[in-house]
Design a protein around this motif. Structure first.
Motif, mmCIF file in Angstrom:
data_model
loop_
_atom_site.group_PDB
_atom_site.id
_atom_site.type_symbol
_atom_site.label_atom_id
_atom_site.label_comp_id
_atom_site.label_asym_id
_atom_site.label_seq_id
_atom_site.Cartn_x
_atom_site.Cartn_y
_atom_site.Cartn_z
ATOM 1 N N SER A 1 0.816 -1.222 0.000
ATOM 2 C CA SER A 1 0.000 0.000 0.000
ATOM 3 C C SER A 1 0.849 1.271 0.000
ATOM 4 C CB SER A 1 -0.946 0.004 1.199
ATOM 5 O OG SER A 1 -0.242 -0.030 2.422
ATOM 6 N N VAL B 1 1.188 3.160 -3.543
ATOM 7 C CA VAL B 1 0.048 3.727 -4.270
ATOM 8 C C VAL B 1 0.247 5.230 -4.477
ATOM 9 C CG1 VAL B 1 -2.449 4.079 -4.263
ATOM 10 C CG2 VAL B 1 -1.489 1.965 -3.326
ATOM 11 N N ASN C 1 -3.481 -0.066 -8.949
ATOM 12 C CA ASN C 1 -4.075 -1.054 -8.046
ATOM 13 C C ASN C 1 -4.674 -2.271 -8.754
ATOM 14 O OD1 ASN C 1 -3.510 0.105 -5.526
ATOM 15 N ND2 ASN C 1 -5.243 1.510 -5.685
ATOM 16 N N ARG D 1 -2.128 -5.051 -8.566
ATOM 17 C CA ARG D 1 -1.245 -5.027 -7.401
ATOM 18 C C ARG D 1 -1.570 -6.222 -6.490
ATOM 19 N NH1 ARG D 1 -0.958 -2.852 -2.341
ATOM 20 N NH2 ARG D 1 -3.023 -1.896 -2.398
#
Length: 258
Positions: free
Chosen positions: A139, A142, A164, A167
């Motif tokens: 995370s 991002v 994302n 991911r």
């Protein structure tokens, strides 16, 4: 379904860099290698103070390819002592025919390929790849809405969604680790407990042993990395991970093709 191969060795491929160097990350550290850097990426990594992806010119603002397969043959002919390849990007797995052709070339020449991948796609190449260098994006990678990109663009919702979409594609990652010859897990750590918790949870879920885990400091320039190095040394000593530096950046800072 079998992967395609490259039929025209004179055709310009999505390769932006091709050069001789020394591997400076992970379990093959210190070995002479040929770097083959593809352009195009499934991700748009941004690490806050750690900066954008250090190869943003393949991902955020992707450049066009300029090398052919014959160029790859030529550089190995000129460097017969080099028996390794670092296939990196961008996301090399976006170019399955190229990756597959490289496995044939490597098999014929006795070359060990290391593919640097975030794990977004599984490729069942005709010959297994020698080493999967897995750097999944957590995370902390991002992009932040409204932040400026390296060439002056602005992060919007579309860029975040693109990043994302694939991911932590755990199904593809599992197949990749199971099919190919060997692997190591090379997460980027930004110094936070939150990021460490994600790294460890992923490692445990994917059943990756600590001796195959090489924690890498976040940072796309020498100044940021020097701040992170002692933190990663201490982390690895405490938790039993391996530590990998990014010594090409320490040596050359932001210079390309090193």
């Amino acid at each position: 379904m079998a992967l395609k191969r490259i039929e025209d060795y004179n055709k310009v491929l999505p390769i932006v860099e091709l050069y001789r160097c020394v591997q400076s990350e992970g379990s093959r550290f210190g070995r002479p290698t040929i770097a083959v850097r593809t352009t195009g990426c499934t991700h748009r990594c941004y690490f806050g103070e750690g900066g954008w992806c250090d190869s943003w010119y393949t991902s955020i603002h992707p450049e066009k390819g300029k090398f052919t397969f014959n160029d790859i043959i030529k550089i190995y002919d000129e460097n017969p002592h080099v028996k390794e390849m670092m296939l990196t990007g961008g996301s090399p797995t976006m170019h399955p025919a190229l990756v597959n052709e490289l496995t044939h070339f490597a098999n014929e020449r006795g070359i060990l390929i290391t593919i640097e991948t975030e794990g977004s796609a599984f490729l069942e190449t005709d010959y297994p790849i020698g080493l999967i260098s897995l750097s999944p994006k957590f995370s902390n990678s991002v992009p932040v809405l409204g932040v400026s990109t390296p060439l002056g663009g602005v992060v919007d919702d579309k860029m975040i969604q693109t990043h994302n979409r694939l991911r932590l594609n755990k199904e593809a990652i599992r197949k990749t680790l199971d099919y190919h010859t060997d692997y190591h897990f090379k997460p980027v750590w930004d110094g936070t407990q939150e990021n460490l918790d994600e790294i460890e949870a992923f490692r445990v879920e994917m059943n990756i042993p600590k001796d195959k885990t090489f924690v890498m400091p976040a940072g796309d320039n020498r100044e940021e990395l020097i701040k992170m190095y002692p933190l990663v040394f201490e982390l690895c000593a405490e938790h039993g991970y391996n530590m990998t530096g990014r010594d090409h950046i320490i040596a050359y800072d932001t210079k390309r093709e090193v």
